[in-house]
Design an enzyme around this catalytic site. Structure first.
Site, PDB file in Angstrom:
ATOM      1  N   ARG A 161      -1.836   0.794   9.202  1.00 19.85           N
ATOM      2  CA  ARG A 161      -1.079   0.224   8.076  1.00 19.85           C
ATOM      3  C   ARG A 161       0.391  -0.015   8.452  1.00 19.85           C
ATOM      4  O   ARG A 161       0.992  -1.010   8.053  1.00 19.85           O
ATOM      5  CB  ARG A 161      -1.194   1.167   6.869  1.00 19.85           C
ATOM      6  CG  ARG A 161      -0.455   0.659   5.645  1.00 19.85           C
ATOM      7  CD  ARG A 161      -0.794   1.464   4.387  1.00 19.85           C
ATOM      8  NE  ARG A 161       0.051   1.087   3.282  1.00 19.85           N
ATOM      9  CZ  ARG A 161       0.956   1.878   2.699  1.00 19.85           C
ATOM     10  NH1 ARG A 161       1.105   3.132   3.111  1.00 19.85           N
ATOM     11  NH2 ARG A 161       1.693   1.438   1.722  1.00 19.85           N
ATOM     12  N   HIS A 193       2.139  -3.564   8.150  1.00 22.74           N
ATOM     13  CA  HIS A 193       3.315  -3.793   7.298  1.00 22.74           C
ATOM     14  C   HIS A 193       4.537  -4.220   8.101  1.00 22.74           C
ATOM     15  O   HIS A 193       5.407  -4.923   7.584  1.00 22.74           O
ATOM     16  CB  HIS A 193       3.628  -2.545   6.459  1.00 22.74           C
ATOM     17  CG  HIS A 193       2.813  -2.464   5.212  1.00 22.74           C
ATOM     18  ND1 HIS A 193       3.216  -1.801   4.077  1.00 22.74           N
ATOM     19  CD2 HIS A 193       1.607  -2.989   4.910  1.00 22.74           C
ATOM     20  CE1 HIS A 193       2.297  -1.916   3.140  1.00 22.74           C
ATOM     21  NE2 HIS A 193       1.297  -2.619   3.623  1.00 22.74           N
ATOM     22  N   TRP A 221     -11.983   4.034   0.693  1.00 22.33           N
ATOM     23  CA  TRP A 221     -12.852   2.860   0.525  1.00 22.33           C
ATOM     24  C   TRP A 221     -14.271   3.138   1.025  1.00 22.33           C
ATOM     25  O   TRP A 221     -15.230   2.558   0.532  1.00 22.33           O
ATOM     26  CB  TRP A 221     -12.301   1.686   1.315  1.00 22.33           C
ATOM     27  CG  TRP A 221     -11.100   1.009   0.753  1.00 22.33           C
ATOM     28  CD1 TRP A 221     -11.105  -0.058  -0.113  1.00 22.33           C
ATOM     29  CD2 TRP A 221      -9.717   1.288   1.011  1.00 22.33           C
ATOM     30  NE1 TRP A 221      -9.813  -0.441  -0.389  1.00 22.33           N
ATOM     31  CE2 TRP A 221      -8.942   0.359   0.291  1.00 22.33           C
ATOM     32  CE3 TRP A 221      -9.054   2.247   1.803  1.00 22.33           C
ATOM     33  CZ2 TRP A 221      -7.542   0.349   0.320  1.00 22.33           C
ATOM     34  CZ3 TRP A 221      -7.667   2.237   1.831  1.00 22.33           C
ATOM     35  CH2 TRP A 221      -6.926   1.305   1.098  1.00 22.33           C
TER      36      TRP A 221
END
Ligand code: ZEM
Length: 309
Positions: free
Chosen positions: A48, A52, A207
């Site tokens: 991540r 980002h 998830w």
């Protein structure tokens, strides 16, 4: 002329083996600190962090003659950018990476952050990702905020936002397949010695059932699971299934939109195809805005397993 690659990578004097050493240091730190985030480990948050750092990129447009943002300048480390609400929780990834940088201070922050994402994907069983060196530090003036996606939105928003980076439908779907990994946090996991938690995104749960193993499970759950319903809680609107797994509104948008849905179904059926596309698309993401000298080599690093480490 429109300049969509405003950042010129420098010709690097280090060789592949030097970067493999950093890869190994990151991979060993992931392996040896497996208790982080309820034993999911550090892999997902490093992916991540790399995304980002890169996802601030905006192509040239009528309003702006040259592209801006992206991983090149390592600007995610500047407080202005790291403090963007969309980056909540990535303070932990920065803390992790600082310790690597202490050992290898010759690497630029942009190269380090993106190499962290590549390392994490490969060590979690994902495909080999080609990676190129040569990003240079940019000053805090180049910090970018308010450019990362808002998870509460729909398919049109997602399509539009990723078009700003130059991605088409198939690339968008493959990239979001990274949500096989990791979890959402109301509060970021505590670091050693930390007493007061810092905020996460506000969403919660994982998830997939294998959040530290790279698979096409995210797509399978979107296609096959019939138990998705809105979660009943006071937090932001998110989907939940019978097993307590989650989807963001922007994830569910990938099966609500007919064009996206076809691609989701394709990846749900064919993990090899997903891996192949993801490897290409993730490298593109990490290199947005960068022009490399012609002779720049693409490196493919060995996993710790392949080196018997
Ligand atoms: Zn994510 N992502 N993401 N993403 N993401 C989260 C976590 C992770 C969106 C989003 O809002 C969120 C991509 C695209 C998009 C990862 C990788 C990639 C979280 C939870 C949110 C809310 C953060 C938290 O609370 O800690 C949205 C709206 C996206 C597009 C529409 C793309 C592209 C990714 C990589 C290629 C990963 C690995 C995580 C898990 C992080 C962790 O700490 O477990």
């Amino acid at each position: 002329a429109i300049a969509n690659t405003p950042f010129h990578a420098e010709k690097v004097s280090h060789v592949e083996g030097d970067y493999q050493k950093i890869y190994n240091a990151i991979a060993e730190a992931i392996r040896d600190n497996d208790e982080y985030d309820d034993y999911i480990g550090w892999g997902p948050v490093l992916v991540r962090y790399a995304w980002h750092s890169s996802g601030t990129y905006a192509q040239a447009s009528s309003g702006c003659p040259h592209a801006t943002g992206g991983s090149f300048g390592g600007t995610i480390r500047w407080p202005k950018e790291l403090g963007d609400g969309a980056n909540n929780g990535l303070q932990n990834a920065e803390w992790f990476m600082k310790k690597i940088h202490d050992k290898f201070d010759w690497i630029s922050w942009g190269d380090l952050v993106t190499l962290g994402g590549v390392t994490a994907i490969q060590e979690m069983g994902g495909p080999k990702i080609g990676w190129r060196a040569g990003r240079k530090e940019l000053s805090a003036d180049n910090a970018m905020t308010s450019r990362l996606p808002d998870a509460s939105k729909d398919a049109d928003y997602v399509r539009h936002l990723f078009a700003r980076m130059g991605f088409e439908d198939r690339e968008v779907v493959s990239l979001i397949g990274a949500h096989a990994l990791g979890s959402c946090h109301v509060y970021a996991p505590l670091l050693p010695g930390q007493k007061k938690p810092i905020p996460g995104s506000g969403y919660t749960n994982r998830w997939t059932a294998s959040p530290n193993y790279f698979t096409n499970e995210f797509f399978k759950l979107l296609v096959d699971d019939k138990s998705w319903h809105w979660k009943e809680w006071d937090g932001p609107k998110q989907w939940e299934n019978k097993d307590g797994l989650m989807m963001l509104p922007t994830d569910m948008a990938l099966v609500q939109d007919p064009k996206y849905k076809k691609i989701v179904e394709m990846y749900a059926k064919d993990q090899d195809l997903f891996f192949k596309d993801f490897a290409k698309d993730f490298q593109k993401l990490l290199e947005l805005g960068i022009e490399y000298p012609k002779e720049t080599k693409t490196f493919y690093f060995k996993t710790l397993d392949e080196q018997n480490i």
